[in-house]
Write a protein that holds these residues in place. Structure first.
Motif, PDB file in Angstrom:
ATOM      1  N   VAL A 142       0.840  -1.202   0.000  1.00  0.00           N
ATOM      2  CA  VAL A 142       0.000   0.000   0.000  1.00  0.00           C
ATOM      3  C   VAL A 142       0.875   1.253   0.000  1.00  0.00           C
ATOM      4  O   VAL A 142       0.598   2.224  -0.713  1.00  0.00           O
ATOM      5  N   PHE A 143       1.951   1.231   0.785  1.00  0.00           N
ATOM      6  CA  PHE A 143       2.844   2.391   0.849  1.00  0.00           C
ATOM      7  C   PHE A 143       3.429   2.713  -0.520  1.00  0.00           C
ATOM      8  O   PHE A 143       3.412   3.864  -0.964  1.00  0.00           O
ATOM      9  N   PHE A 144       3.955   1.703  -1.190  1.00  0.00           N
ATOM     10  CA  PHE A 144       4.563   1.942  -2.492  1.00  0.00           C
ATOM     11  C   PHE A 144       3.514   2.328  -3.536  1.00  0.00           C
ATOM     12  O   PHE A 144       3.788   3.123  -4.439  1.00  0.00           O
ATOM     13  N   ALA A 145       2.312   1.771  -3.394  1.00  0.00           N
ATOM     14  CA  ALA A 145       1.243   2.147  -4.321  1.00  0.00           C
ATOM     15  C   ALA A 145       0.882   3.619  -4.145  1.00  0.00           C
ATOM     16  O   ALA A 145       0.729   4.358  -5.129  1.00  0.00           O
ATOM     17  N   VAL A 146       0.744   4.050  -2.894  1.00  0.00           N
ATOM     18  CA  VAL A 146       0.431   5.456  -2.612  1.00  0.00           C
ATOM     19  C   VAL A 146       1.545   6.358  -3.133  1.00  0.00           C
ATOM     20  O   VAL A 146       1.291   7.395  -3.752  1.00  0.00           O
ATOM     21  N   LEU A 147       2.785   5.954  -2.898  1.00  0.00           N
ATOM     22  CA  LEU A 147       3.918   6.750  -3.361  1.00  0.00           C
ATOM     23  C   LEU A 147       3.945   6.845  -4.883  1.00  0.00           C
ATOM     24  O   LEU A 147       4.144   7.923  -5.455  1.00  0.00           O
ATOM     25  N   ALA A 148       3.725   5.706  -5.548  1.00  0.00           N
ATOM     26  CA  ALA A 148       3.742   5.695  -7.012  1.00  0.00           C
ATOM     27  C   ALA A 148       2.621   6.551  -7.591  1.00  0.00           C
ATOM     28  O   ALA A 148       2.835   7.345  -8.524  1.00  0.00           O
ATOM     29  N   VAL A 149       1.406   6.408  -7.044  1.00  0.00           N
ATOM     30  CA  VAL A 149       0.274   7.191  -7.537  1.00  0.00           C
ATOM     31  C   VAL A 149       0.515   8.679  -7.311  1.00  0.00           C
ATOM     32  O   VAL A 149       0.218   9.515  -8.174  1.00  0.00           O
ATOM     33  N   THR A 150       1.059   9.023  -6.148  1.00  0.00           N
ATOM     34  CA  THR A 150       1.328  10.425  -5.842  1.00  0.00           C
ATOM     35  C   THR A 150       2.296  11.025  -6.850  1.00  0.00           C
ATOM     36  O   THR A 150       2.087  12.139  -7.350  1.00  0.00           O
ATOM     37  N   LEU A 151       3.361  10.292  -7.168  1.00  0.00           N
ATOM     38  CA  LEU A 151       4.338  10.793  -8.134  1.00  0.00           C
ATOM     39  C   LEU A 151       3.739  10.894  -9.530  1.00  0.00           C
ATOM     40  O   LEU A 151       4.004  11.853 -10.263  1.00  0.00           O
ATOM     41  N   ILE A 152       2.914   9.902  -9.898  1.00  0.00           N
ATOM     42  CA  ILE A 152       2.275   9.936 -11.222  1.00  0.00           C
ATOM     43  C   ILE A 152       1.322  11.126 -11.329  1.00  0.00           C
ATOM     44  O   ILE A 152       1.324  11.863 -12.321  1.00  0.00           O
ATOM     45  N   ILE A 157       0.304  12.460 -14.979  1.00  0.00           N
ATOM     46  CA  ILE A 157      -1.081  12.441 -15.445  1.00  0.00           C
ATOM     47  C   ILE A 157      -2.010  12.293 -14.256  1.00  0.00           C
ATOM     48  O   ILE A 157      -1.643  11.704 -13.238  1.00  0.00           O
ATOM     49  N   GLU A 158      -3.206  12.848 -14.368  1.00  0.00           N
ATOM     50  CA  GLU A 158      -4.182  12.775 -13.281  1.00  0.00           C
ATOM     51  C   GLU A 158      -5.577  12.638 -13.863  1.00  0.00           C
ATOM     52  O   GLU A 158      -5.858  13.137 -14.962  1.00  0.00           O
ATOM     53  N   ALA A 159      -6.437  11.948 -13.138  1.00  0.00           N
ATOM     54  CA  ALA A 159      -7.809  11.717 -13.602  1.00  0.00           C
ATOM     55  C   ALA A 159      -8.748  12.787 -13.054  1.00  0.00           C
ATOM     56  O   ALA A 159      -8.619  13.219 -11.909  1.00  0.00           O
ATOM     57  N   ASN A 183       2.549  18.177 -20.665  1.00  0.00           N
ATOM     58  CA  ASN A 183       2.444  19.106 -21.789  1.00  0.00           C
ATOM     59  C   ASN A 183       2.985  20.493 -21.466  1.00  0.00           C
ATOM     60  O   ASN A 183       3.763  21.057 -22.230  1.00  0.00           O
ATOM     61  N   TYR A 184       2.516  21.049 -20.331  1.00  0.00           N
ATOM     62  CA  TYR A 184       2.947  22.398 -19.964  1.00  0.00           C
ATOM     63  C   TYR A 184       3.995  22.389 -18.856  1.00  0.00           C
ATOM     64  O   TYR A 184       4.432  23.451 -18.415  1.00  0.00           O
ATOM     65  N   GLY A 185       4.375  21.195 -18.408  1.00  0.00           N
ATOM     66  CA  GLY A 185       5.301  21.078 -17.292  1.00  0.00           C
ATOM     67  C   GLY A 185       4.535  20.961 -15.984  1.00  0.00           C
ATOM     68  O   GLY A 185       3.572  21.702 -15.740  1.00  0.00           O
ATOM     69  N   ALA A 186       4.939  20.021 -15.137  1.00  0.00           N
ATOM     70  CA  ALA A 186       4.241  19.801 -13.868  1.00  0.00           C
ATOM     71  C   ALA A 186       4.490  20.960 -12.914  1.00  0.00           C
ATOM     72  O   ALA A 186       5.632  21.396 -12.726  1.00  0.00           O
ATOM     73  N   ARG A 187       3.431  21.449 -12.309  1.00  0.00           N
ATOM     74  CA  ARG A 187       3.548  22.463 -11.254  1.00  0.00           C
ATOM     75  C   ARG A 187       3.842  21.753  -9.940  1.00  0.00           C
ATOM     76  O   ARG A 187       3.075  20.889  -9.510  1.00  0.00           O
ATOM     77  N   LEU A 188       4.956  22.099  -9.318  1.00  0.00           N
ATOM     78  CA  LEU A 188       5.305  21.466  -8.050  1.00  0.00           C
ATOM     79  C   LEU A 188       4.347  21.948  -6.962  1.00  0.00           C
ATOM     80  O   LEU A 188       3.799  23.057  -7.049  1.00  0.00           O
ATOM     81  N   PRO A 189       4.135  21.131  -5.916  1.00  0.00           N
ATOM     82  CA  PRO A 189       3.160  21.492  -4.881  1.00  0.00           C
ATOM     83  C   PRO A 189       3.476  22.832  -4.227  1.00  0.00           C
ATOM     84  O   PRO A 189       4.623  23.095  -3.860  1.00  0.00           O
ATOM     85  N   ILE A 190       2.463  23.656  -4.092  1.00  0.00           N
ATOM     86  CA  ILE A 190       2.580  24.903  -3.335  1.00  0.00           C
ATOM     87  C   ILE A 190       2.237  24.635  -1.878  1.00  0.00           C
ATOM     88  O   ILE A 190       2.818  25.229  -0.968  1.00  0.00           O
ATOM     89  N   THR A 191       1.288  23.723  -1.672  1.00  0.00           N
ATOM     90  CA  THR A 191       0.905  23.284  -0.319  1.00  0.00           C
ATOM     91  C   THR A 191       1.290  21.813  -0.200  1.00  0.00           C
ATOM     92  O   THR A 191       0.505  20.928  -0.565  1.00  0.00           O
TER      93      THR A 191
END
Length: 485
Positions: A142-152, A157-159, A183-191
């Motif tokens: 579960v930990f690695f799944a959460v980590l992988a999904v978060t990075l993806i 890409i996001e749904a 496409n436009y470059g990922a925006r890194l988290p502000i929060t």
């Protein structure tokens, strides 16, 4: 994205996918299977289940969004454990960097297939490799799944789901789509501190899912290109910037609209027609708008079957013969041929009729949803001369989005305590509109979208669900896996 942009994406991803595929091919061969079996989607996963000793019915769970991804991670972990890869760093490598570790193990002469990792026999024979309880193994999965999904979700890409009709019929309520961050470059988290898989509230609880105590400055990774006119863009709602329910930029509600103008463009609407830099812009092929219909009450019959077939909505009847309806141009032409229809025309507002709800909400600009402008979209580095006529257009960008203190006393303008009659913008901005032109809250109501609010580009619909259709027709099969244009 244009053809060159799509080619760039595939050229970038092709080596990654090829390396992963080569690794799987070699590992399948080590386990006594045919390498070509790794090339067949779904069947390759079936083989991985057989090799690790997990039940085949787990394939059904792959169809469930969210759960399916976690199960996929679990199948991958069990698969590599069957080759003796049980250490934390090896599991992390298989999940997070499969393009490196799968081919590495595939060509490693010391890596061999040991048996079904989920079987009791395997656990007994290779207990020296397995120092973890089943609960810990699932926790790691579960930990690695959460980590992988978060990075993806963060970088790739996001749904998203279409909740309203503002983009119909290009995008419809019930469309499930993927939005590209590449496409436009990922925006890194502000929060950065937030609960996984949530946006701004905890599901069903109505409380914040993030902590605003830490905030990072806006930064965007390089992308494949810039936003182009006509792109369907997902962004954070700009009007929350100074609202009573203020939230950080990346935690504001998501909106989706079509970009009509990019930084530096001149925008004007005349009788519903968009003009960019003086040139008319054709409306999207499936754009909708409101039409006025005059009929013969004795022969006109607007039955439910016709409404569904022509995708007519927002029907308003003022008399027994006069209606307002929202539909596409193609539907209006079809409705014109229906018996009893005398005439049908777009319900366009007259120029010069002031609508206080329309940007910039100033009687000096007598604008409405069908007639506004001209004005220039702000661009980073663009210096504009400020006066009483254009200040209402640019004030929000200067004061709210770029965090300046602006004061006007008489005919004098001061920014951050300094008297001035010019301003140079620090960010790029965009003008966006919904394809459902008379049923969309967009830039015509709240103005420009700052670049730091941009989330990504909508690329394709992977599922479409019609809640109003009969059960057998709930899935709109003609929209499944449809590229967004």
């Amino acid at each position: 994205m244009d053809i060159a942009g799509y080619a760039g994406v595939y050229l970038l991803l092709a080596p990654v996918l090829l390396l992963m595929q080569v690794g799987l091919w070699k590992l399948f061969q080590k386990a006594g299977r045919h390498g070509w079996e790794s090339l067949i989607p779904v069947y390759a996963t079936y083989v991985m289940l057989k090799l690790s000793g997990r039940p085949v019915w787990l394939l059904l769970l792959l169809l469930i969004p969210g759960i399916g991804f976690i199960v996929t991670i679990g199948i991958t972990i069990d698969f590599v454990k069957s080759f003796g890869k049980t250490k934390m760093r090896q599991i992390a490598g298989a999940v997070l960097l499969p393009l490196i570790f799968l081919p590495k193990w595939g060509f490693d002469e010391n890596t061999r297939y040991l048996g079904q990792s989920a079987s009791d026999e395997f656990r007994e024979e290779y207990h020296h490799l397995l120092h973890k309880s089943s609960a810990r193994e699932w926790a790691e999965t579960v930990f690695f799944a959460v980590l992988a999904v978060t990075l993806i979700r963060l970088l790739l890409i996001e749904a998203y789901t279409i909740p309203s009709s503002s983009m119909e019929s290009s995008l419809m309520v019930g469309d499930y789509l993927f939005v590209s961050k590449l496409n436009y470059g990922a925006r890194l988290p502000i929060t950065p501190v937030s609960f996984p898989f949530t946006h701004n509230t905890m599901p069903g609880m109505g409380i914040k899912s993030y902590w605003g105590g830490i905030k990072f400055p806006y930064f965007r990774l390089p992308g494949f290109g810039d936003i182009k006119k006509g792109d369907v863009v997902v962004f954070n709602f700009p009007m929350e910037a100074d609202s009573p329910w203020y939230r950080p930029v990346d935690k504001r509600e998501h909106y989706i609209k079509r970009c009509e103008a990019t930084p530096g463009d001149n925008v004007r609407l005349i009788s519903g027609q968009v003009y960019i830099n003086g040139q008319p812009v054709p409306p999207p092929p499936n754009a909708e708008m409101e039409y006025a219909i005059h009929t013969d009450s004795n022969t006109f019959n607007l039955n439910p079957e016709l409404i569904y077939k022509l995708h007519i909505s927002n029907i308003q009847g003022f008399t027994s013969t006069d209606y307002l309806m929202t539909m596409t141009r193609q539907s209006s032409l079809a409705l014109k041929k229906v018996g009893g229809v005398k005439y049908i025309r777009p319900n366009i507002q007259f120029g010069g009729v002031y609508d206080p709800e329309v940007f910039p909400h100033n009687p000096g600009h007598r604008w409405n949803v069908d007639n506004l402008g001209p004005f220039t979209v702000p661009k980073r580095g663009l210096t504009v001369k400020l006066d009483t006529l254009n200040l209402p257009i640019y004030r929000r960008a200067i004061e709210v989005y770029e965090d300046n203190k602006l004061q006007v006393k008489g005919g004098t303008i001061s920014i951050n305590g300094h008297q001035t009659n010019t301003y140079t913008f620090k960010m790029d901005y965009y003008w966006v509109m919904g394809d459902n032109r008379h049923n969309s809250i967009d830039s015509r109501f709240w103005g420009f979208v700052p670049e730091d609010h941009i989330v990504g580009k909508a690329i394709f619909v992977w599922m479409s669900w019609d809640t109003n259709a009969p059960f057998t027709d709930k899935i709109r099969w003609d929209r499944v896996m449809r590229i967004i244009r």
